[in-house]
Design a protein around this motif. Sequence first.
Motif, mmCIF file in Angstrom:
data_model
loop_
_atom_site.group_PDB
_atom_site.id
_atom_site.type_symbol
_atom_site.label_atom_id
_atom_site.label_comp_id
_atom_site.label_asym_id
_atom_site.label_seq_id
_atom_site.Cartn_x
_atom_site.Cartn_y
_atom_site.Cartn_z
ATOM 1 N N HIS A 264 -89.842 2.695 6.753
ATOM 2 C CA HIS A 264 -89.581 1.286 6.419
ATOM 3 C C HIS A 264 -89.323 0.507 7.710
ATOM 4 N N HIS A 265 -88.457 1.084 8.575
ATOM 5 C CA HIS A 265 -88.099 0.392 9.809
ATOM 6 C C HIS A 265 -89.321 0.232 10.710
ATOM 7 N N GLU A 266 -90.072 1.313 10.901
ATOM 8 C CA GLU A 266 -91.242 1.244 11.800
ATOM 9 C C GLU A 266 -92.251 0.218 11.293
ATOM 10 N N ASN A 267 -92.506 0.253 9.978
ATOM 11 C CA ASN A 267 -93.464 -0.709 9.407
ATOM 12 C C ASN A 267 -92.961 -2.144 9.544
ATOM 13 N N ALA A 268 -91.668 -2.347 9.239
ATOM 14 C CA ALA A 268 -91.114 -3.705 9.309
ATOM 15 C C ALA A 268 -91.157 -4.207 10.743
ATOM 16 N N ASP A 269 -90.808 -3.336 11.685
ATOM 17 C CA ASP A 269 -90.792 -3.737 13.088
ATOM 18 C C ASP A 269 -92.203 -4.107 13.550
ATOM 19 N N ALA A 270 -93.179 -3.294 13.192
ATOM 20 C CA ALA A 270 -94.558 -3.563 13.625
ATOM 21 C C ALA A 270 -95.103 -4.820 12.938
ATOM 22 N N LEU A 271 -94.817 -4.967 11.639
ATOM 23 C CA LEU A 271 -95.317 -6.142 10.917
ATOM 24 C C LEU A 271 -94.636 -7.410 11.431
ATOM 25 N N ALA A 272 -93.332 -7.322 11.721
ATOM 26 C CA ALA A 272 -92.604 -8.488 12.244
ATOM 27 C C ALA A 272 -93.193 -8.916 13.585
ATOM 28 N N ARG A 273 -93.471 -7.947 14.443
ATOM 29 C CA ARG A 273 -94.045 -8.277 15.754
ATOM 30 C C ARG A 273 -95.448 -8.858 15.598
ATOM 31 N N PRO A 287 -84.132 -8.513 12.931
ATOM 32 C CA PRO A 287 -83.169 -8.222 14.008
ATOM 33 C C PRO A 287 -83.768 -7.398 15.140
ATOM 34 N N GLY A 288 -84.934 -6.786 14.909
ATOM 35 C CA GLY A 288 -85.576 -6.016 15.978
ATOM 36 C C GLY A 288 -86.179 -6.905 17.053
ATOM 37 N N LEU A 289 -86.375 -8.193 16.749
ATOM 38 C CA LEU A 289 -86.956 -9.099 17.741
ATOM 39 C C LEU A 289 -85.854 -9.606 18.668
ATOM 40 N N ASP A 291 -85.273 -12.288 20.090
ATOM 41 C CA ASP A 291 -84.708 -13.638 19.931
ATOM 42 C C ASP A 291 -83.920 -13.811 18.623
ATOM 43 N N HIS A 292 -83.778 -12.730 17.831
ATOM 44 C CA HIS A 292 -82.978 -12.835 16.598
ATOM 45 C C HIS A 292 -81.493 -12.883 16.985
ATOM 46 N N PRO A 293 -80.712 -13.804 16.365
ATOM 47 C CA PRO A 293 -79.304 -13.942 16.773
ATOM 48 C C PRO A 293 -78.482 -12.652 16.609
ATOM 49 N N GLY A 294 -78.905 -11.771 15.714
ATOM 50 C CA GLY A 294 -78.138 -10.543 15.504
ATOM 51 C C GLY A 294 -78.682 -9.337 16.256
ATOM 52 N N HIS A 295 -79.628 -9.580 17.165
ATOM 53 C CA HIS A 295 -80.318 -8.461 17.824
ATOM 54 C C HIS A 295 -79.360 -7.482 18.519
ATOM 55 N N ALA A 296 -78.446 -8.024 19.331
ATOM 56 C CA ALA A 296 -77.565 -7.144 20.118
ATOM 57 C C ALA A 296 -76.629 -6.356 19.202
ATOM 58 N N ILE A 297 -76.073 -7.023 18.188
ATOM 59 C CA ILE A 297 -75.160 -6.326 17.265
ATOM 60 C C ILE A 297 -75.924 -5.276 16.465
#
Length: 391
Positions: A264-273, A287-289, A291-297
């Motif tokens: 799920h994570h790999e697909n979401a990350d690739a599709l989001a990018r 949040p994997g991008l 520039d997402h405000p929650g990226h660091a957390i």
Amino acid sequence: MPASRHPETRAIHVEIPDLDGARPLNVPLYQTANFAYDHTEDLAEAINRPESFAYLRNSNPTVRALENAVTSLEGGAAALATASGMGAIHTVLHTVLSSGDHVIAQKHLYGGTFALLKDLAARFGIETTYIDAQDPAEVAAALRPTTKVLYLETLSNPTAQVTDLPAFFAAGQEAGLVSIVDNTFASPVGCRPIEMGADVVVHSSTKFLSGHCDVLGGIAVFADAGLHRSVWSRSLETGPIADPFAAWLTLRGLGTLGLRMRRHHENADALARFLSQHPGVEKVHWPGLEDHPGHAIARRLLPNGYGGVFAIDVAGGRKETLEFTRRLQLADRAVSLGGYKTLVQQPSATSHRSMDAEGLRAIGITEGTVRIAVGLEHIDDLCADFAQALD
Ligand SMILES: *Cc1c(COP(=O)(O)O)cnc(C)c1O
């Protein structure tokens, strides 16, 4: 199963009731409403103990196996499996809160939870103060003498905001509050809030825990056995317990939780990018991008992945976005998330259709926002489907 084993392993090697030395490889389905005893005294005792089996509203071995499995995954002391996620949330709140009490909750909340809190305020005077959940000092600022509960979600719906859970739990503990967190979007593979200081973790097991879009269920996991006992007692009065078959289906799904969450994570990350590069998409809330405000957390709290749900803002209004979702061929237009199939939902045309563009902006979404619950399909097929619908 020792807590030193990884959650992927704990999800597979669940405790299975012993049959006189022969151990079934899978948890058997005990589809029975009651249990008989040779002696009435034993039955009388069993009815009052959460550990014993007497009547299905109290407990059942298949339901218990699910409770033990998720307790182990979340690192809690005990759990209560319920017929739905809302059943778990309601039973916990109904046990911890009395009329006149006060709740502090993050403002980006699952719609059903928001409706429940609104109802508790109107009918029992249990008011809620909504906070942004960006700065733990918000807890002290919202505190009243009657505050009992701090209610958070690991990842919020649909824009995947991330709360700094350990800091908020510490603020809640200092104020003597019961910290409850909805961990549905992250799953225990992604995040284990009890290890960070939460008192109660709730899940809609309809979503990632079961994973196959075929069962409704919920579960509440408790850091403290005493609170579990109170909620279990309340559940005897209100009757939300999970049906054995639903628990069995959830256990069947649980074995592949680790594998599914990774995909799920790999697909979401690739599709989001992929979508963040597409001219037809204005914004991607994942949040994997960077520039997402929650990226660091998110990187700190969820080292194993951010689930598989994110939102995009399609360039254009309600109508164009409706047309885009209509043209998707693999992704289905449906509610819910966390299953093996990719699903999309457009809040401005469904759950939030009564709101205008300005009202939508105030809650961080637009007329073009589409929530994507990314499934387990091949990523190239998913990207191609979204591309053809956007072009
Ligand atoms: C779906 C969901 C719920 C409600 O669960 P049901 O099983 O549908 O009752 C609660 N919280 C979150 C975050 C959800 O996604």
